[in-house]
Write an enzyme that holds these catalytic residues in place. Sequence first.
Site, PDB file in Angstrom:
ATOM      1  N   GLY A  98       0.808  -1.179  -0.094  1.00 19.59           N
ATOM      2  CA  GLY A  98       0.009   0.011   0.153  1.00 19.59           C
ATOM      3  C   GLY A  98       0.854   1.092  -0.031  1.00 19.59           C
ATOM      4  O   GLY A  98       1.947   1.203   0.182  1.00 19.59           O
TER       5      GLY A  98
ATOM      6  N   THR B  64       7.802   6.013  -2.807  1.00 23.77           N
ATOM      7  CA  THR B  64       8.850   6.575  -1.802  1.00 23.77           C
ATOM      8  C   THR B  64      10.146   6.037  -2.528  1.00 23.77           C
ATOM      9  O   THR B  64      10.369   5.424  -3.620  1.00 23.77           O
ATOM     10  CB  THR B  64       8.857   5.918  -0.414  1.00 23.77           C
ATOM     11  OG1 THR B  64       9.233   6.517   0.434  1.00 23.77           O
ATOM     12  CG2 THR B  64       8.883   4.283  -0.517  1.00 23.77           C
TER      13      THR B  64
ATOM     14  N   GLY C 120       4.843   0.820   4.628  1.00 24.54           N
ATOM     15  CA  GLY C 120       4.215   0.275   3.248  1.00 24.54           C
ATOM     16  C   GLY C 120       3.962  -1.279   3.494  1.00 24.54           C
ATOM     17  O   GLY C 120       5.326  -1.858   3.429  1.00 24.54           O
TER      18      GLY C 120
ATOM     19  N   CYS D 224       5.566   9.820  -0.585  1.00 30.89           N
ATOM     20  CA  CYS D 224       4.234   9.385   0.185  1.00 30.89           C
ATOM     21  C   CYS D 224       2.971  10.149  -0.468  1.00 30.89           C
ATOM     22  O   CYS D 224       1.549  10.078   0.130  1.00 30.89           O
ATOM     23  CB  CYS D 224       4.195   9.589   1.516  1.00 30.89           C
ATOM     24  SG  CYS D 224       5.597   8.480   2.213  1.00 30.89           S
TER      25      CYS D 224
END
Length: 232
Positions: A92, A96, A161, A191
């Site tokens: 998810g 990044t 994540g 993000c």
Amino acid sequence: KKQKNPPLYGQFVPFDVEPPVLHSRGENDKNMNNLVKRIPTSFPGCDSIIILQHDPVYTLGTASDPTFIHGYNTDGINGDKSDVPIVRIERGGEVTYHGPGQLVVYPILDLRGYKQDVHWYMRALEEVILIALEKAGIEGASREKNLTGVWVSNKKIAALGIKTRRWVTMHGLAINIDARSLQNFKGIVPCGLEGREVTCLRDEVSVIEETSFSMKDVTIYVKEALEQVFGV
């Protein structure tokens, strides 16, 4: 049914292998499969935790918006930072960066032995980060409402994540340790949070002249925090 408190034997056993080189999705899958074949046979069947530093790479989650990478085009090339590979992975969150100077932690845990609650697991990972940062001399690290990760001085110092499959966790957390970890964040909107800055442990530690730590030291702090939070 798994016992409530499974033994996490071997989760911190050093495992030295050459990391796979990131290329296309197909090549990445092949490299990862080859890497998995080299894992000692004692590993499967037990919870494990992998702690490492990556070569420079931008990663996108399953539903990430690639326009958060500056200069991104439809061919998947980052015009501003063409030397940094871009890889979409099964986690998810938005885009990044991972690279040298950043500590990445991949817990592979069967949550049936802990708590079958993904939100609880995310908060537990944040708690690991908060404890490790405190051990390293950081004051004032905190969570932010409705956001994941950990923040210091209104800047993000650590990101999360994850993905779970049949309650087994994948991916994990990343903590920015020194200035090397920050350089390529300029090529993205970290993000997907417009206007928010990132920072690193070295820039935020309270008494820098009296504090000396290495990546190995922070790794030990994280290990101790994982033991404390997950009771292993």
